[in-house]
Write a protein that holds these residues in place. Structure first.
Motif, PDB file in Angstrom:
ATOM      1  N   ALA A 120      77.922  23.257  -3.378  1.00  0.00           N
ATOM      2  CA  ALA A 120      78.128  23.116  -3.859  1.00  0.00           C
ATOM      3  C   ALA A 120      76.576  23.178  -4.913  1.00  0.00           C
ATOM      4  CB  ALA A 120      78.734  21.572  -4.925  1.00  0.00           C
ATOM      5  N   VAL A 121      76.316  23.943  -5.561  1.00  0.00           N
ATOM      6  CA  VAL A 121      74.763  24.451  -6.312  1.00  0.00           C
ATOM      7  C   VAL A 121      74.894  23.749  -7.807  1.00  0.00           C
ATOM      8  CG1 VAL A 121      73.279  25.910  -6.663  1.00  0.00           C
ATOM      9  CG2 VAL A 121      74.471  26.008  -4.236  1.00  0.00           C
ATOM     10  N   VAL A 122      74.267  23.114  -7.737  1.00  0.00           N
ATOM     11  CA  VAL A 122      73.551  22.625  -9.214  1.00  0.00           C
ATOM     12  C   VAL A 122      71.503  22.851  -9.313  1.00  0.00           C
ATOM     13  CG1 VAL A 122      75.377  20.559  -8.995  1.00  0.00           C
ATOM     14  CG2 VAL A 122      72.689  20.293  -8.468  1.00  0.00           C
ATOM     15  N   GLY A 123      71.545  22.591 -10.749  1.00  0.00           N
ATOM     16  CA  GLY A 123      70.227  22.372 -10.909  1.00  0.00           C
ATOM     17  C   GLY A 123      69.846  20.813 -11.008  1.00  0.00           C
ATOM     18  N   VAL A 124      68.626  21.179 -10.087  1.00  0.00           N
ATOM     19  CA  VAL A 124      67.625  19.623  -9.997  1.00  0.00           C
ATOM     20  C   VAL A 124      66.202  20.022 -11.114  1.00  0.00           C
ATOM     21  CG1 VAL A 124      68.963  18.878  -8.725  1.00  0.00           C
ATOM     22  CG2 VAL A 124      66.796  20.029  -7.608  1.00  0.00           C
ATOM     23  N   LYS A 125      65.987  19.160 -11.364  1.00  0.00           N
ATOM     24  CA  LYS A 125      64.264  19.289 -12.431  1.00  0.00           C
ATOM     25  C   LYS A 125      63.157  19.462 -11.463  1.00  0.00           C
ATOM     26  CE  LYS A 125      65.707  15.556 -15.908  1.00  0.00           C
ATOM     27  NZ  LYS A 125      65.242  14.370 -16.787  1.00  0.00           N
ATOM     28  N   ASP A 126      62.657  20.270 -12.295  1.00  0.00           N
ATOM     29  CA  ASP A 126      61.405  20.351 -11.284  1.00  0.00           C
ATOM     30  C   ASP A 126      60.097  20.876 -12.422  1.00  0.00           C
ATOM     31  OD1 ASP A 126      60.150  22.548  -8.491  1.00  0.00           O
ATOM     32  OD2 ASP A 126      59.315  22.748 -10.070  1.00  0.00           O
TER      33      ASP A 126
ATOM     34  N   GLY B 205      62.865  29.145 -17.117  1.00  0.00           N
ATOM     35  CA  GLY B 205      62.444  30.367 -18.500  1.00  0.00           C
ATOM     36  C   GLY B 205      63.973  31.340 -18.280  1.00  0.00           C
ATOM     37  N   GLU B 206      64.174  31.745 -16.685  1.00  0.00           N
ATOM     38  CA  GLU B 206      65.127  33.345 -16.163  1.00  0.00           C
ATOM     39  C   GLU B 206      66.618  31.710 -16.186  1.00  0.00           C
ATOM     40  OE1 GLU B 206      62.878  35.412 -17.990  1.00  0.00           O
ATOM     41  OE2 GLU B 206      65.187  35.947 -17.440  1.00  0.00           O
ATOM     42  N   TRP B 207      68.099  32.956 -16.038  1.00  0.00           N
ATOM     43  CA  TRP B 207      69.025  31.535 -15.640  1.00  0.00           C
ATOM     44  C   TRP B 207      69.648  32.118 -14.504  1.00  0.00           C
ATOM     45  CZ3 TRP B 207      71.757  28.544 -19.154  1.00  0.00           C
ATOM     46  CH2 TRP B 207      70.599  28.324 -20.346  1.00  0.00           C
ATOM     47  N   LEU B 208      70.480  31.930 -13.629  1.00  0.00           N
ATOM     48  CA  LEU B 208      70.560  31.360 -12.451  1.00  0.00           C
ATOM     49  C   LEU B 208      72.215  31.031 -12.317  1.00  0.00           C
ATOM     50  CD1 LEU B 208      68.668  30.763  -9.897  1.00  0.00           C
ATOM     51  CD2 LEU B 208      68.739  32.752 -10.080  1.00  0.00           C
ATOM     52  N   SER B 209      73.342  32.121 -12.147  1.00  0.00           N
ATOM     53  CA  SER B 209      75.113  31.072 -11.862  1.00  0.00           C
ATOM     54  C   SER B 209      74.962  30.306 -10.436  1.00  0.00           C
ATOM     55  CB  SER B 209      75.484  32.257 -11.826  1.00  0.00           C
ATOM     56  OG  SER B 209      76.558  31.771 -11.628  1.00  0.00           O
ATOM     57  N   SER B 210      74.609  29.353 -11.340  1.00  0.00           N
ATOM     58  CA  SER B 210      75.286  27.544  -9.895  1.00  0.00           C
ATOM     59  C   SER B 210      76.571  27.963  -9.071  1.00  0.00           C
ATOM     60  CB  SER B 210      75.328  26.649 -10.070  1.00  0.00           C
ATOM     61  OG  SER B 210      76.841  26.387 -10.990  1.00  0.00           O
TER      62      SER B 210
END
Length: 544
Positions: free
Chosen positions: A468-474, A446-451
Motif C-alpha cells: 500500500a502506498v500513501v502520501g505522508v506530510k513532508d 506541486g506535482e501529482w503521483l498516483s499511489s
C-alpha cells in the motif's frame, strides 16, 4: 414569461472576447519585461514581436486550428507565445517539461501537435522519442542566445532568427470567442494524462476575474500596475496560474527567471525589487533555505502559495521575514483560480498568529465562482466549519471537458457541477478548507503521483506479497510517498532493494524519480476495511 432579449442593431459590433483584446489595453506600454540577464524590452517591443512571431509561424505552415507546442523555461518567449499563438487562431500546447518520456510521447500525439518550439536544454528529450511522434511536422530551436546544441533533430529555424526575419505587419483576425486557445495535460490519477483546454472567452474572463479578486477588496494586499512581478510557477502549468495575462493588461514590470536557480532568483528579486510572486510551498522552501537568503531582505514581497497546502509553520516563517504570504486554490481543470485566503477588514489588525489561521485556509470564492461542498447525492452541505463533502464548482472559465475523453468529461461534470475530487468544509464566514482527497493521489512539490501506479510497480517485485502506498506530510515537498510492504513468506527484503527495483521503472520512463518512496516500512499485515479493501485512511492515521 420569457426573458426579454436585447435588440441588436445590424451594424453593431459583437466584440468577441478574444485574447487580442487584452493586448489592446496595456496600462504602461513603456514598462519593461526582463528575462534573466539576457533580454530586456518594453511592452511595445513585445507586442511587435508577437506580430513577427505570428508571421514566422505562418511561414512554417501554422494556420487556424493548428497546434503549436512549447517546451521552454519561464521566459519572455513564453509570454509572446501566450498571446501570438492563440491570437492567430491556433492552439497553444504548453508541455510539462517534467513528463516521463512515455507521457511526453502520449501528450504530443494526443494533442496532435504540428510544431514544437523547444529550448536547447530539452532537445535531448525530443531526440530520444522523435521517431514515436506521429503528427509533428517541424521543430523550432530556442537557443537562448547561445550556440545551438549538437543534436540529430532537424530544426526549421531558431526562434530569435525567425522572429527577427519576419515582417511586423500582422492583423489579428476575429473569430468565435469559444475557439480553443490553449491546452495542456494533467497527470496524477491512474491511466494516461488528460488534456484540458480553454477558450479565448474563458481566458479573458479568467483574466478579469483574477484582476477583480486581486484588487477589489480591503484585504491584506492589492496587486496592481505598480508591482514588479516574477512568476515562480512554471508557465507550462495552467498558464502560470493565469497571472502573466493579468500582469500584462496591468502593464506591470515582469521578470522571467528562466530555469529555477535559487541564487539567481534571489538576485533578480533584489536587483529588480520584485514585489509579487506565486509558487508552490516547495519553491518558497528552496528559496528560504538557499545560502543568500540570510542576506536578503524579504520585506514587501507579496506571495501567493498554491498547488499544495500552505503549512502554518511556513506561513509564520514568511510573515516574520516580512513576506505577505497567503493561500489560493484551484486546479488544472479550473484555469485555475477558485479561491483566495483574503483577510476580511476586521481581521487586518489581528496578531500574526491569529491571521495565520485564515491565511492558510483554502480561502473565499473569487468573483464569478460558485462553490459548494456536497454529499454523495449532490446535496449542498451546511457552512458550519465541520460538515465535510466534495468540493464542486461553477465558473465561466472552467474546462468544458477532457480532450477526446467523453467518459471522463462526464464524470468531471456530473450533474452540471465540476467535481474537484477534493473534500472540504466551509465555515460560517465562508472560508473553504480542503481536508482530504477523494482519490488517493499524492501531491509532491506541486506535482501529482498516483499511489495506485506505484503500488502496481512495487507489487511486481518477486518478494512482495502486498503493498500500500500513501502520501505522508513532508515539510519540504508537501507530501512524499510512503510504502507499506508485506514480504512474501520466506523472503527477506530491504528498503534499498525495493528502491533499486523501482529505479528501473524510472529509467524506462514509467514514473518520475520522485516517485520512489524514501520511507518504506515492512509489516506483517496492512489495515483493511470491513470489505477487505486497503484502508488508506487508517494507514495515514497510524503514521500521524
Amino acid at each position: 414569461m420569457l426573458v426579454r432579449m436585447i435588440q441588436k442593431t445590424p451594424s453593431a459590433y459583437g466584440y468577441p472576447l478574444l485574447i487580442k483584446q487584452l493586448l489592446a489595453t496595456i496600462y504602461e506600454p513603456d514598462q519593461e519585461i526582463v528575462y534573466r540577464d539576457k533580454m530586456t524590452y518594453t511592452y511595445k517591443d513585445m507586442e511587435k514581436r508577437t506580430r513577427k512571431l505570428a508571421n514566422a509561424l505562418e511561414g512554417l505552415g501554422i494556420t487556424q486550428g493548428s497546434t503549436v507546442a512549447v517546451m521552454d523555461w519561464d521566459s519572455h518567449r513564453y509570454l509572446e507565445c501566450f498571446f501570438a499563438v492563440p491570437m492567430m487562431g491556433a492552439v497553444l500546447h504548453t508541455i510539462n517539461i517534467r513528463l516521463s518520456p512515455e507521457q511526453l510521447v502520449y501528450t504530443v500525439n494526443h494533442a496532435e501537435d504540428d510544431i514544437i518550439l523547444v529550448h536547447k536544454d530539452f532537445a535531448p528529450l525530443l531526440e530520444a522519442v522523435k521517431d514515436q511522434l506521429t503528427t509533428v511536422k517541424k521543430f523550432v530551436l530556442i537557443a537562448d542566445y547561445e550556440d545551438a546544441p549538437a543534436t540529430s533533430l532537424e530544426f526549421a529555424g531558431e526562434y530569435e532568427e525567425l522572429v527577427e526575419a519576419a515582417s511586423e505587419e500582422y492583423e489579428w483576425p476575429d473569430f468565435d470567442e469559444n475557439a480553443m486557445a490553449t491546452m495542456f495535460y494533467t497527470t496524477g490519477t491512474t491511466g494516461l494524462p488528460k488534456g484540458v483546454y480553454f477558450s479565448h472567452r474563458q481566458l479573458v474572463l479568467h483574466t478579469f476575474g483574477l484582476m477583480s479578486a486581486a484588487n477589489s477588496f480591503r484585504a491584506q494586499l492589492k496587486i496592481d500596475a505598480g508591482d514588479v512581478y516574477m512568476p515562480l510557477t512554471p508557465m507550462f502549468h495552467v498558464h502560470a496560474w493565469g497571472m502573466p495575462y493579468s500582469m500584462t493588461v496591468m502593464g506591470a514590470k515582469q521578470i522571467y527567471p528562466g530555469r529555477y536557480e535559487p541564487e539567481l532568483i534571489l538576485k533578480l528579486y533584489r536587483d529588480y525589487k520584485v514585489s509579487f510572486s506565486h509558487c508552490v510551498p516547495t519553491i518558497l522552501h528552496m528559496l528560504l533555505n538557499s545560502p543568500s537568503a540570510k542576506d536578503t531582505d524579504f520585506s514587501g514581497w507579496k506571495m501567493i502559495i498554491g498547488g499544495a497546502a500552505l503549512p502554518k509553520g511556513m506561513c509564520i516563517e514568511g510573515l516574520k521575514l516580512g513576506i505577505n504570504i497567503y493561500s489560493a486554490y484551484g486546479m488544472s481543470e479550473t484555469c485555475p483560480l477558485l479561491t483566495q485566503a483574503l483577510l476580511k477588514p476586521n481581521m487586518l489588525d489581528l496578531p500574526l498568529e491569529e491571521q495565520v489561521v485564515y491565511r492558510t485556509k483554502t480561502g473565499l470564492p473569487c468573483p464569478g465562482v460558485q462553490l459548494r461542498v456536497v454529499d454523495p447525492a449532490g446535496n449542498p452541505l451546511p457552512h458550519d466549519g465541520k460538515t465535510a463533502g466534495e468540493v464542486v464548482v461553477r465558473a465561466p472559465w472552467l474546462t468544458q471537458g477532457y480532450l477526446n475523453n467523453p467518459e471522463k468529461s462526464e464524470e468531471l461534470w456530473e450533474k452540471g457541477w465540476l467535481h474537484t475530487g477534493d473534500v472540504g468544509i466551509i465555515d460560517e464566514l465562508g472560508y473553504l478548507q480542503i481536508t482530504d482527497r477523494i482519490k488517493d493521489v499524492i501531491k509532491t512539490g506541486g506535482e501529482w503521483l498516483s499511489s495506485l501506479e506505484l503500488e502496481s510497480i512495487i507489487s511486481q517485485h518477486k518478494g512482495v506479497s502486498e503493498v500500500a502506498v500513501v502520501g505522508v506530510k513532508d515539510d519540504k515537498w508537501g507530501e512524499r510517498p510512503m510504502a507499506l510492504i508485506v514480504p512474501r513468506e520466506g523472503q527477506e527484503l530491504s528498503k534499498e532493494e525495493v528502491q533499486t527495483f523501482m529505479g528501473a521503472w524510472v529509467e524506462n520512463g514509467a514514473i518520475p524519480k520522485y516517485g520512489i518512496p524514501e520511507s518504506i516500512l515492512f509489516v506483517d499485515e496492512i489495515p483493511k476495511t470491513s470489505v477487505g479493501k486497503i484502508d488508506k485512511k487508517e494507514i495515514r492515521a497510524q503514521q500521524g
